[in-house]
Design a protein around this motif. Structure first.
Motif, PDB file in Angstrom:
ATOM      1  N   GLN A   5      -7.761  -3.555   4.830  1.00 15.29           N
ATOM      2  CA  GLN A   5      -6.997  -4.691   4.315  1.00 15.29           C
ATOM      3  C   GLN A   5      -6.307  -5.433   5.445  1.00 15.29           C
ATOM      4  OE1 GLN A   5      -4.351  -3.732   1.115  1.00 15.29           O
ATOM      5  NE2 GLN A   5      -5.962  -2.854  -0.166  1.00 15.29           N
ATOM      6  N   SER A  14     -10.931   1.547   2.405  1.00 11.23           N
ATOM      7  CA  SER A  14     -10.249   0.255   2.352  1.00 11.23           C
ATOM      8  C   SER A  14      -9.991  -0.258   3.766  1.00 11.23           C
ATOM      9  CB  SER A  14      -8.920   0.383   1.596  1.00 11.23           C
ATOM     10  OG  SER A  14      -8.217  -0.837   1.588  1.00 11.23           O
ATOM     11  N   LEU A  52       0.339  -5.375   0.428  1.00  7.45           N
ATOM     12  CA  LEU A  52      -0.984  -5.297  -0.182  1.00  7.45           C
ATOM     13  C   LEU A  52      -1.739  -6.553   0.214  1.00  7.45           C
ATOM     14  CD1 LEU A  52      -2.630  -3.475  -2.010  1.00  7.45           C
ATOM     15  CD2 LEU A  52      -1.917  -4.882  -3.935  1.00  7.45           C
ATOM     16  N   GLY A  53      -2.806  -6.358   0.981  1.00  2.05           N
ATOM     17  CA  GLY A  53      -3.463  -7.509   1.576  1.00  2.05           C
ATOM     18  C   GLY A  53      -4.829  -7.779   0.981  1.00  2.05           C
ATOM     19  N   THR A  54      -5.622  -8.500   1.741  1.00  2.67           N
ATOM     20  CA  THR A  54      -6.969  -8.859   1.336  1.00  2.67           C
ATOM     21  C   THR A  54      -7.927  -7.738   1.728  1.00  2.67           C
ATOM     22  OG1 THR A  54      -6.493 -11.201   1.645  1.00  2.67           O
ATOM     23  CG2 THR A  54      -8.800 -10.551   1.650  1.00  2.67           C
ATOM     24  N   GLU A  55      -8.679  -7.265   0.756  1.00  4.59           N
ATOM     25  CA  GLU A  55      -9.647  -6.203   1.008  1.00  4.59           C
ATOM     26  C   GLU A  55     -10.924  -6.813   1.582  1.00  4.59           C
ATOM     27  OE1 GLU A  55     -11.217  -3.143   1.904  1.00  4.59           O
ATOM     28  OE2 GLU A  55      -9.497  -2.630   0.618  1.00  4.59           O
ATOM     29  N   THR A 115       0.844  -1.193   0.000  1.00  5.73           N
ATOM     30  CA  THR A 115       0.000   0.000   0.000  1.00  5.73           C
ATOM     31  C   THR A 115       0.885   1.251   0.000  1.00  5.73           C
ATOM     32  OG1 THR A 115      -0.061   0.036   2.412  1.00  5.73           O
ATOM     33  CG2 THR A 115      -1.828  -1.144   1.283  1.00  5.73           C
ATOM     34  N   THR A 169      -3.266 -11.636   3.527  1.00  2.00           N
ATOM     35  CA  THR A 169      -2.556 -10.987   2.456  1.00  2.00           C
ATOM     36  C   THR A 169      -3.368 -11.241   1.216  1.00  2.00           C
ATOM     37  OG1 THR A 169      -0.476 -10.872   1.218  1.00  2.00           O
ATOM     38  CG2 THR A 169      -1.118 -12.995   2.036  1.00  2.00           C
ATOM     39  N   GLY A 170      -3.078 -10.653   0.110  1.00  2.00           N
ATOM     40  CA  GLY A 170      -3.937 -10.740  -1.053  1.00  2.00           C
ATOM     41  C   GLY A 170      -3.832 -12.048  -1.809  1.00  2.00           C
ATOM     42  N   TYR A 212      -4.279  -5.089  10.583  1.00  2.00           N
ATOM     43  CA  TYR A 212      -5.069  -4.447   9.529  1.00  2.00           C
ATOM     44  C   TYR A 212      -4.487  -3.089   9.192  1.00  2.00           C
ATOM     45  CZ  TYR A 212      -7.150  -1.665  13.302  1.00  2.00           C
ATOM     46  OH  TYR A 212      -7.324  -0.827  14.360  1.00  2.00           O
TER      47      TYR A 212
END
Length: 706
Positions: free
Chosen positions: A624, A622, A457-460, A434, A627-628, A536
């Motif tokens: 997050q 957002s 950049l993680g899971t939204e 991010t 992780t994504g 988060y």
């Protein structure tokens, strides 16, 4: 009228100088900028502190200093008068000797029968002379109504007056009521007529006509004559035109040997009923001053390379004189009143230069040239790390405006040099992380340190955070309840580069008109699934469009609030909006508290100053968590709580199942109390990352099939 004519005939016998009308000059108690500019050009100024002597000279005036700033100024101090003189000399030592006053008084309105006073004055005079003072030392002032002629003829007063360089007395009068007590009018003229030795001394008249002749019982003057202020016994204040009329009569009838008449007193709020400022009297006074011919300030401004600089602002510290240099670097400031000035030259990108003590004289040109040095640039430097503390190589740091940038080295460090002094916004970014944004201030010749922490950049976990589907998934509330807190797609200037329109508009509407009231509004998304221990990173873009009132954009404040279902609330500090007609990013990071399984995500806006002043907007929300992707999840250390969304089950064995990305590029084992059959899609799955026999596993997993 018979008495006035009689006085005029007596005065005429003293010679033609008896008919010279003296100037009516300022008596300044507290020095304000408006008073200073008004007083410029006065031949004399009476001041009450030594520091004001310097100010008076800087206006081109002669100065009469009555030492009101000395303890005991009304009683002569302690001792025999020498102590008073010592105190005055100590005050004068605080200012340059060329700014010393032309005249120094002694005491204020002392009694007529006190022989101690005259002896003290002689000691006062001699000590001032021994201390190096060369101007007039003034005997006075006697109070209104005293002394009578007999005192002027007595030896102690004669001795003091003969030593003195000038005399001061006060005159309270009402010549329009000449039938009453003519002895109270033009008293100094009567004293001179009855005591010829006084004819050789200059006189100053203080507090002319400022008060009424009367004691507390109103018996002293049965005509109840009035002055320039309300006083006791029912007397009424003179109007400005009446005051001017009486002063004109006094100047032309009783002004023998008078150097200056002082009007009491400007700038003192405790004596506001005396003040002439803001009345036509102040303008009339200027008309009694001799005509002053102005001077001119000219010069040239160059840089350190010798190049002429255009567009340089050149100004004086007082008087409001200013101009701008032309293409050849030259400037001219005409019409400058005589006096002493500090002259400054300033231009963006250069160090302001000031030259003090520049004397402007009538019909003369004062040359003031400048060489401006460029403002040394500043530097921005720092380190970029991940949230786990790992230094990040290849991260880009960019500043706006200007767009200067640098890329971090293997140690995560960056440096941006040669930046002009000012305020900027710095943004750090790296693929897979991010962005992080921070305001920075660059100072001349200094290095500003700004470090950044980037979240993977993680899971939204929010849905429709960019409002591409309108307001689906979002709810709102506002105070007052009748305020409009709408949802739309307004085309704001300077849009945030991202996904979709900037949808939320918050403003107050009352029958089509703006309301002056405070406002609080929030938009929120309920039932966001979370897991205790998840780290988060929450963010939102907030816009503010100022419309009406001063003080914007600081009227709007904004923050993020997370209300977890276990009763715990996390919130960011209120952020005061800094970008008018632009977007500010607000952020909040932390870990989901123990016992929480869901939360409400809120963004709150507040206009708190009681004024309606613009429109706020919220977008790009957002929340997050790590992780994504499965691949990036495997990069976290053991013990990290991970949440993944929208994955496919590809295998199972009863106590565990394996999930993969849709493109089959990466997969991970999920250990759970019950399993899922291959081909099942999971909406989300979370667990604690561990390593078992060299394989990365999500243990203690929770999940929800689609």
């Amino acid at each position: 009228m018979i008495r006035i004519v009689t006085i005029a005939i007596t005065i005429s016998a003293l010679g033609s100088s008896a008919l010279a009308a003296p100037p009516v000059c300022p008596h300044i108690c507290y020095w304000r900028s408006d008073i200073a500019e008004w007083a410029r050009g006065a031949p004399w100024i009476k001041v009450l502190s030594a520091l004001d002597c310097q100010r008076g000279h800087d206006l081109g005036c002669k100065v009469f200093y009555r030492p009101y700033d000395i303890p005991g100024h009304d009683d002569g101090g302690t001792g025999d008068g020498t102590g008073m003189a010592e105190a005055v000399l100590a005050r004068l030592a605080t200012i340059p000797s060329d700014k010393w006053p032309e005249a120094i008084g002694y005491r204020n309105e002392f009694g007529g029968s006190d022989t101690t006073t005259t002896a003290q004055f002689i000691n006062y005079y001699n000590r001032l002379r021994a201390g190096g003072y060369k101007g007039w030392i003034v005997f006075g002032s006697y109070s209104t109504g005293v002394p009578e002629s007999y005192r002027w003829s007595q030896s102690d007063v004669r001795n003091a007056v003969n030593l003195a360089d000038a005399i001061e007395t006060h005159e309270y009068f009402d010549l329009t009521e000449a039938k009453c007590h003519s002895w109270l009018m033009c008293r100094h003229v009567r004293f001179i007529n009855e005591n010829p030795y006084l004819a050789g001394k200059p006189w100053f008249i203080g507090e002319a006509g400022s008060d009424r002749i009367s004691n507390a019982s109103c018996r002293e003057d049965p005509c109840n004559r009035r002055g320039w202020r309300y006083v006791d016994c029912g007397a009424q204040k003179l109007t400005a035109s009446q005051y001017i009329n009486e002063l004109n009569i006094y100047r032309n009838l009783c002004a023998n040997q008078v150097v200056a008449i002082f009007l009491f007193q400007q700038g003192d709020t405790n004596w506001a009923d005396f003040d002439v400022m803001g009345t036509e009297v102040a303008t009339w006074m200027q008309g009694t001053w001799p005509a002053v011919t102005t001077g001119t300030i000219v010069g040239n401004v160059k840089n350190t390379s010798g190049q002429n600089l255009s567009g340089v602002s050149v100004s004086t510290d007082t008087g409001g004189y200013s101009t701008t240099t032309d293409a050849a670097g030259n400037y001219t400031i005409p019409g400058v009143m005589p006096g002493t000035y500090s002259v400054s030259a300033s231009k963006t990108g250069y160090v302001t230069s000031t030259q003090a003590g520049k004397v402007v004289s009538a019909n003369q040109t004062t040359i003031v040239n400048f060489t401006l040095m460029p403002v040394p640039p500043g530097t921005l430097a720092g380190t970029v790390k991940s949230v786990s503390g790992q230094v990040l190589e290849g991260a880009t740091v960019t500043i706006a405006p200007g767009g200067a940038s640098a890329v971090t080295n293997a140690q995560g460090n960056y440096t941006i040099s040669g930046l002009a002094v000012g305020n900027y916004t710095a943004t750090a970014s790296k693929q897979g992380y991010t962005e992080s944004v921070a305001p920075v201030t660059i100072q001349s010749g200094l290095t500003t340190t700004q470090n950044f922490t980037l979240h993977n950049l993680g899971t939204e976990l929010l849905t429709n955070g960019s409002f591409t589907s309108g307001c689906t998934g979002w709810s709102k509330s506002q105070t007052p309840s009748g305020a409009y807190w709408g949802c739309g797609n307004k085309a704001y200037p300077n849009p945030w580069p991202g996904q979709g329109g900037h949808s939320w508009n918050a403003f107050i509407a009352c029958g089509g008109f703006f309301c002056d009231t405070s406002f609080t509004g929030e938009q929120h998304q309920d039932n966001v699934v979370v897991r205790a221990g998840l780290s988060y990173w929450a963010s939102a873009q907030v816009y503010y469009e100022p419309i009406l009132h001063a003080g914007d954009p600081t009227d709007q404040k904004e923050r993020i609030v997370l209300a977890f279902n276990n009763g715990v609330t996390h919130s960011s500090a209120w952020h005061t909006h800094t970008t008018p007609n632009g977007w500010d990013r607000i952020t909040l990071s932390g870990a989901v508290p123990s016992g929480a399984t869901s939360m409400t995500f809120k963004v709150e806006l507040a206009h708190t100053d009681g004024q309606w002043s613009g429109t706020g907007a919220i977008d790009e929300c957002s929340f997050q968590v790590p992780t994504g992707t499965i691949s990036s999840a495997k990069g976290y250390p053991d013990g990290t709580v991970i949440m993944l969304r929208n994955k496919t089950v590809t295998a199972s064995n009863g106590s565990a199942f394996w999930i993969e990305e849709d493109d089959r590029t990466s997969g991970i084992k999920v250990a759970a109390s019950n399993s899922l059959t291959p081909g099942t899609r999971v909406s989300w799955v979370s667990g604690i990352l561990t390593t078992v026999n060299g394989e990365r596993v999500l243990g203690q997993a929770l999940f929800a099939p689609e």
